[in-house]
Design a protein around this motif. Structure first.
Motif: not given
Length: 170
Positions: A104-133
């Motif tokens: 139920g810690d939605m703010n931290r969850a949103a921040t973590a998913y954003e970091a996941a999306r950005n990290d996946a984008e940086l490494h060119g992992v399209a599926g991880e990027r889309a799923t995280s977003q």
């Protein structure tokens, strides 16, 4: 994300001899982008390090989502550190977001998913990027509806760009 509901998992035995359980465990391990719902009378103990040698992967190596069994057991330090052991770019951030989400810690969850999306984008992992977003958009739909529309639109764009490599069989 495909959802898989094995119907005959009880047929894997009485849990004293785990060889029949190895194949389903391998399938789950090899399909990290699928959601498995395995039900039965006995709880799966794939996170139990005491099963080492009886199954191919036990403890944290059994499944990237093993932060959840640790969380369910009340072992929050393990639940929060387990995602750090994941190797794929962005995956550890998304797993951490999953832990925060169910707590139920939605703010931290949103921040973590954003970091996941950005990290996946940086490494060119399209599926991880889309799923995280997509997961970020889902969280923000609850916490910040004004921003959610833009996040959902971005998730739709990223998911649409993905190429399907396998067709479901029925």
């Amino acid at each position: 994300m495909p959802v898989i509901l094995p119907d005959t998992f009880e047929g894997t035995g009485d849990r004293t001899h785990r060889d029949p359980e190895r194949s389903p465990q391998r399938v789950v391990w090899l399909m990290p982008n699928a959601f498995f719902v395995i039900t039965g009378r006995s709880r799966l103990r794939w996170a139990d390090q005491g099963l080492h040698g009886q199954l191919d992967r036990t403890g944290r190596a059994a499944r990237p989502g093993l932060a959840h069994p640790a969380r369910l057991a009340g072992d929050f330090p393990t639940a929060l550190t387990a995602p750090e052991t994941l190797g794929r770019p962005g995956r550890h951030h998304r797993a951490l977001g999953d832990v925060h989400w169910v707590q139920g810690d939605m703010n931290r969850a949103a921040t973590a998913y954003e970091a996941a999306r950005n990290d996946a984008e940086l490494h060119g992992v399209a599926g991880e990027r889309a799923t995280s977003q997509a997961q970020r958009a889902f969280v923000l739909a609850f916490t910040d509806p004004d921003r959610a529309d833009d996040e959902i639109h971005l998730a739709q764009q990223l998911l649409t760009k993905l190429r399907r490599t396998a067709e479901p069989t029925c």
